[in-house]
Scaffold this motif. Sequence first.
Motif, PDB file in Angstrom:
ATOM      1  N   VAL A 273       0.961  -1.433  -0.125  1.00 55.90           N
ATOM      2  CA  VAL A 273      -0.011  -0.054   0.032  1.00 55.90           C
ATOM      3  C   VAL A 273       0.951   1.058  -0.011  1.00 55.90           C
ATOM      4  O   VAL A 273       0.739   2.269  -0.657  1.00 55.90           O
ATOM      5  N   ARG A 274       1.927   1.308   0.754  1.00 59.73           N
ATOM      6  CA  ARG A 274       2.781   2.433   0.929  1.00 59.73           C
ATOM      7  C   ARG A 274       3.523   2.696  -0.520  1.00 59.73           C
ATOM      8  O   ARG A 274       3.764   3.845  -0.943  1.00 59.73           O
ATOM      9  N   ALA A 275       3.970   1.370  -1.051  1.00 60.95           N
ATOM     10  CA  ALA A 275       4.542   1.503  -2.307  1.00 60.95           C
ATOM     11  C   ALA A 275       3.780   2.130  -3.513  1.00 60.95           C
ATOM     12  O   ALA A 275       4.292   2.905  -4.230  1.00 60.95           O
ATOM     13  N   VAL A 276       2.352   1.936  -3.372  1.00 61.09           N
ATOM     14  CA  VAL A 276       1.544   2.585  -4.294  1.00 61.09           C
ATOM     15  C   VAL A 276       1.538   4.192  -4.176  1.00 61.09           C
ATOM     16  O   VAL A 276       1.663   4.849  -5.130  1.00 61.09           O
ATOM     17  N   ARG A 277       1.486   4.384  -3.037  1.00 62.67           N
ATOM     18  CA  ARG A 277       1.715   5.936  -2.809  1.00 62.67           C
ATOM     19  C   ARG A 277       2.943   6.364  -3.525  1.00 62.67           C
ATOM     20  O   ARG A 277       2.829   7.731  -4.103  1.00 62.67           O
ATOM     21  N   ALA A 278       4.120   5.822  -3.270  1.00 61.40           N
ATOM     22  CA  ALA A 278       5.388   6.131  -3.773  1.00 61.40           C
ATOM     23  C   ALA A 278       5.255   6.334  -5.288  1.00 61.40           C
ATOM     24  O   ALA A 278       5.558   7.442  -5.900  1.00 61.40           O
ATOM     25  N   TYR A 279       4.654   5.288  -6.052  1.00 65.16           N
ATOM     26  CA  TYR A 279       4.432   5.334  -7.283  1.00 65.16           C
ATOM     27  C   TYR A 279       3.371   6.456  -7.826  1.00 65.16           C
ATOM     28  O   TYR A 279       3.788   7.114  -8.953  1.00 65.16           O
ATOM     29  N   ILE A 280       2.502   6.657  -7.189  1.00 63.26           N
ATOM     30  CA  ILE A 280       1.538   7.726  -7.535  1.00 63.26           C
ATOM     31  C   ILE A 280       2.007   8.822  -7.357  1.00 63.26           C
ATOM     32  O   ILE A 280       1.777  10.030  -8.220  1.00 63.26           O
ATOM     33  N   ASP A 281       2.725   9.199  -6.559  1.00 66.30           N
ATOM     34  CA  ASP A 281       3.438  10.460  -6.108  1.00 66.30           C
ATOM     35  C   ASP A 281       4.421  10.762  -7.363  1.00 66.30           C
ATOM     36  O   ASP A 281       4.492  11.894  -7.808  1.00 66.30           O
ATOM     37  N   ALA A 282       5.035   9.826  -7.804  1.00 68.59           N
ATOM     38  CA  ALA A 282       6.068   9.870  -8.745  1.00 68.59           C
ATOM     39  C   ALA A 282       5.414  10.202 -10.071  1.00 68.59           C
ATOM     40  O   ALA A 282       5.848  11.079 -10.869  1.00 68.59           O
ATOM     41  N   PHE A 283       4.408   9.430 -10.379  1.00 69.64           N
ATOM     42  CA  PHE A 283       3.511   9.851 -11.463  1.00 69.64           C
ATOM     43  C   PHE A 283       3.066  11.171 -11.591  1.00 69.64           C
ATOM     44  O   PHE A 283       2.839  11.720 -12.578  1.00 69.64           O
ATOM     45  N   GLN A 284       2.415  11.656 -10.389  1.00 72.04           N
ATOM     46  CA  GLN A 284       1.916  12.891 -10.496  1.00 72.04           C
ATOM     47  C   GLN A 284       2.736  14.022 -10.822  1.00 72.04           C
ATOM     48  O   GLN A 284       2.365  15.061 -11.358  1.00 72.04           O
ATOM     49  N   GLU A 285       4.256  13.712 -10.334  1.00 70.01           N
ATOM     50  CA  GLU A 285       5.096  14.741 -10.666  1.00 70.01           C
ATOM     51  C   GLU A 285       5.088  15.169 -12.309  1.00 70.01           C
ATOM     52  O   GLU A 285       5.666  16.052 -12.626  1.00 70.01           O
ATOM     53  N   PHE A 286       4.606  14.104 -12.982  1.00 63.35           N
ATOM     54  CA  PHE A 286       4.735  14.318 -14.566  1.00 63.35           C
ATOM     55  C   PHE A 286       3.526  15.021 -14.949  1.00 63.35           C
ATOM     56  O   PHE A 286       3.411  15.342 -16.124  1.00 63.35           O
ATOM     57  N   ILE A 287       2.303  14.876 -14.197  1.00 60.97           N
ATOM     58  CA  ILE A 287       1.178  15.319 -14.752  1.00 60.97           C
ATOM     59  C   ILE A 287       1.127  17.083 -14.533  1.00 60.97           C
ATOM     60  O   ILE A 287       1.269  17.620 -13.184  1.00 60.97           O
ATOM     61  N   ASP A 288       1.301  17.929 -15.487  1.00 59.51           N
ATOM     62  CA  ASP A 288       1.110  19.227 -15.325  1.00 59.51           C
ATOM     63  C   ASP A 288       0.006  19.892 -16.057  1.00 59.51           C
ATOM     64  O   ASP A 288      -0.201  19.534 -17.214  1.00 59.51           O
ATOM     65  N   LEU A 289      -0.934  20.421 -15.328  1.00 62.13           N
ATOM     66  CA  LEU A 289      -2.158  20.862 -16.018  1.00 62.13           C
ATOM     67  C   LEU A 289      -2.296  22.110 -16.854  1.00 62.13           C
ATOM     68  O   LEU A 289      -3.057  22.613 -17.214  1.00 62.13           O
ATOM     69  N   ASP A 290      -1.036  22.917 -16.634  1.00 58.42           N
ATOM     70  CA  ASP A 290      -0.872  24.057 -17.702  1.00 58.42           C
ATOM     71  C   ASP A 290      -0.360  23.817 -18.909  1.00 58.42           C
ATOM     72  O   ASP A 290      -0.171  24.724 -19.778  1.00 58.42           O
ATOM     73  N   GLY A 291      -0.368  22.312 -19.210  1.00 65.17           N
ATOM     74  CA  GLY A 291       0.241  22.052 -20.492  1.00 65.17           C
ATOM     75  C   GLY A 291       1.713  21.826 -20.850  1.00 65.17           C
ATOM     76  O   GLY A 291       2.189  21.434 -22.084  1.00 65.17           O
ATOM     77  N   SER A 292       2.491  21.989 -19.760  1.00 66.57           N
ATOM     78  CA  SER A 292       3.766  22.085 -20.153  1.00 66.57           C
ATOM     79  C   SER A 292       4.441  20.593 -20.183  1.00 66.57           C
ATOM     80  O   SER A 292       5.466  20.344 -20.240  1.00 66.57           O
ATOM     81  N   ASN A 293       3.661  19.714 -19.496  1.00 64.70           N
ATOM     82  CA  ASN A 293       4.258  18.232 -19.626  1.00 64.70           C
ATOM     83  C   ASN A 293       2.960  17.413 -19.928  1.00 64.70           C
ATOM     84  O   ASN A 293       2.335  16.917 -19.040  1.00 64.70           O
ATOM     85  N   ARG A 294       2.743  16.855 -21.255  1.00 62.78           N
ATOM     86  CA  ARG A 294       1.918  16.215 -21.592  1.00 62.78           C
ATOM     87  C   ARG A 294       1.960  14.840 -20.987  1.00 62.78           C
ATOM     88  O   ARG A 294       2.870  14.210 -20.784  1.00 62.78           O
ATOM     89  N   PRO A 295       1.006  13.857 -20.887  1.00 59.54           N
ATOM     90  CA  PRO A 295       0.953  12.614 -20.447  1.00 59.54           C
ATOM     91  C   PRO A 295       1.878  11.709 -21.342  1.00 59.54           C
ATOM     92  O   PRO A 295       2.556  10.642 -20.771  1.00 59.54           O
ATOM     93  N   ASP A 296       1.975  11.810 -22.574  1.00 61.09           N
ATOM     94  CA  ASP A 296       2.880  11.090 -23.296  1.00 61.09           C
ATOM     95  C   ASP A 296       4.249  11.202 -23.087  1.00 61.09           C
ATOM     96  O   ASP A 296       5.288  10.699 -23.541  1.00 61.09           O
ATOM     97  N   ALA A 297       4.823  12.216 -22.331  1.00 55.91           N
ATOM     98  CA  ALA A 297       5.973  12.443 -21.631  1.00 55.91           C
ATOM     99  C   ALA A 297       6.241  11.747 -20.427  1.00 55.91           C
ATOM    100  O   ALA A 297       7.452  11.725 -19.902  1.00 55.91           O
ATOM    101  N   ILE A 298       5.272  11.025 -19.835  1.00 58.84           N
ATOM    102  CA  ILE A 298       5.464  10.108 -18.497  1.00 58.84           C
ATOM    103  C   ILE A 298       6.192   8.930 -19.166  1.00 58.84           C
ATOM    104  O   ILE A 298       5.684   8.271 -19.990  1.00 58.84           O
ATOM    105  N   PRO A 299       7.449   8.699 -18.529  1.00 55.58           N
ATOM    106  CA  PRO A 299       8.010   7.484 -19.021  1.00 55.58           C
ATOM    107  C   PRO A 299       7.319   6.167 -18.633  1.00 55.58           C
ATOM    108  O   PRO A 299       6.399   5.917 -17.881  1.00 55.58           O
ATOM    109  N   GLN A 300       7.025   5.169 -19.734  1.00 55.97           N
ATOM    110  CA  GLN A 300       6.287   4.047 -19.767  1.00 55.97           C
ATOM    111  C   GLN A 300       6.540   3.241 -18.514  1.00 55.97           C
ATOM    112  O   GLN A 300       5.724   2.826 -17.920  1.00 55.97           O
ATOM    113  N   SER A 301       7.796   3.210 -17.878  1.00 58.69           N
ATOM    114  CA  SER A 301       8.183   2.458 -16.800  1.00 58.69           C
ATOM    115  C   SER A 301       7.438   2.999 -15.637  1.00 58.69           C
ATOM    116  O   SER A 301       6.820   2.245 -14.790  1.00 58.69           O
TER     117      SER A 301
END
Length: 336
Positions: A273-301
Amino acid sequence: MTYAIGMVVDEGIAFMSDTRTSAGIDNISIHGKMHVWEEADSYCLTLMAAGNLATHQEVRERFSELVATENFSDEHQSMFRVANSLGKIIKLTIKERAEQEDHPGSTFFVSAILGGQVQGGPPRIFLIYPEGNFIEASEHNPYLAIGEHKYGKPIITARYEKSLNEAEAYDLLIKSMELTAANNLAVGPPIDFHFYRRDSFEKGSVSRTDHFDPLNSAIRELSQSAKKQIPNPALDESDGDFYDQLRELKSVTTKLSSHIRSINDPNMATADVRAVRAYIDAFQEFIDLDGSNRPDAIPQSIRDETENSIRRVDWLKVSDSANKWAKAILEFLKLF
């Protein structure tokens, strides 16, 4: 607790470990967890351990005695044989301490990372378990970590390249260590680093860092304020629905992450469960709602690890809300 990692690159192997040990919030001390043995033109070995400090120190001394024997090199002509011998030492030490103290073996838990090179073979690293068995790093999993690794692993997964040189490897590992220390008080400076250079058969660059560099901070780099320095691409009007979905994904991941953070019941706040939060938090760092970082820039890994970690948990055991948020995230991930 500790955090230690070994990472294989083209030039050799990078090792890093913290030095913090704790037996409660009022009993914190510093002990080195990285040890190196070398013999010119024969071998260079690096050991890092996590777990019970007394057991770790006894394992280190027993292994040192083994390495010092006259026929060590003749009997250990591969890294596999060295790892096998260390595994036997760990298993025997835990067993003996448990029998003498009349306590279960878990009280004397210790795991280790052993890496290096023996003449005639390539650089290799192994993760050795308390039971004495072990696994080896591979082309698809070129780094191994022990201790409190769930917070520092996502950035390595996202940025690792086999071609990293020594300076680049250090930069990646120290940022992984910084993220771990920021999320777990049982991990902290000073930080030890060793870079073994392929085919040198001698100790390479060794250093100890007493603090994290605020000017080269992973947290600062990943923060929204730093992201705003990135030029925004022009957005098409057709992107409206897409960004509505992105905003909802951001909201759902935030809710699940916050919910996990609030869990105090150890039966529900498992390592998965704690690992999920670590990965979600890392995933969120790539989500930028002002358009400067589209989801296709999120590493597949990162996307794959986030999805896999969510699927490993029975969310109904945590709460109905957590189950709904987890399912929603999995559905959103399919869209991207």
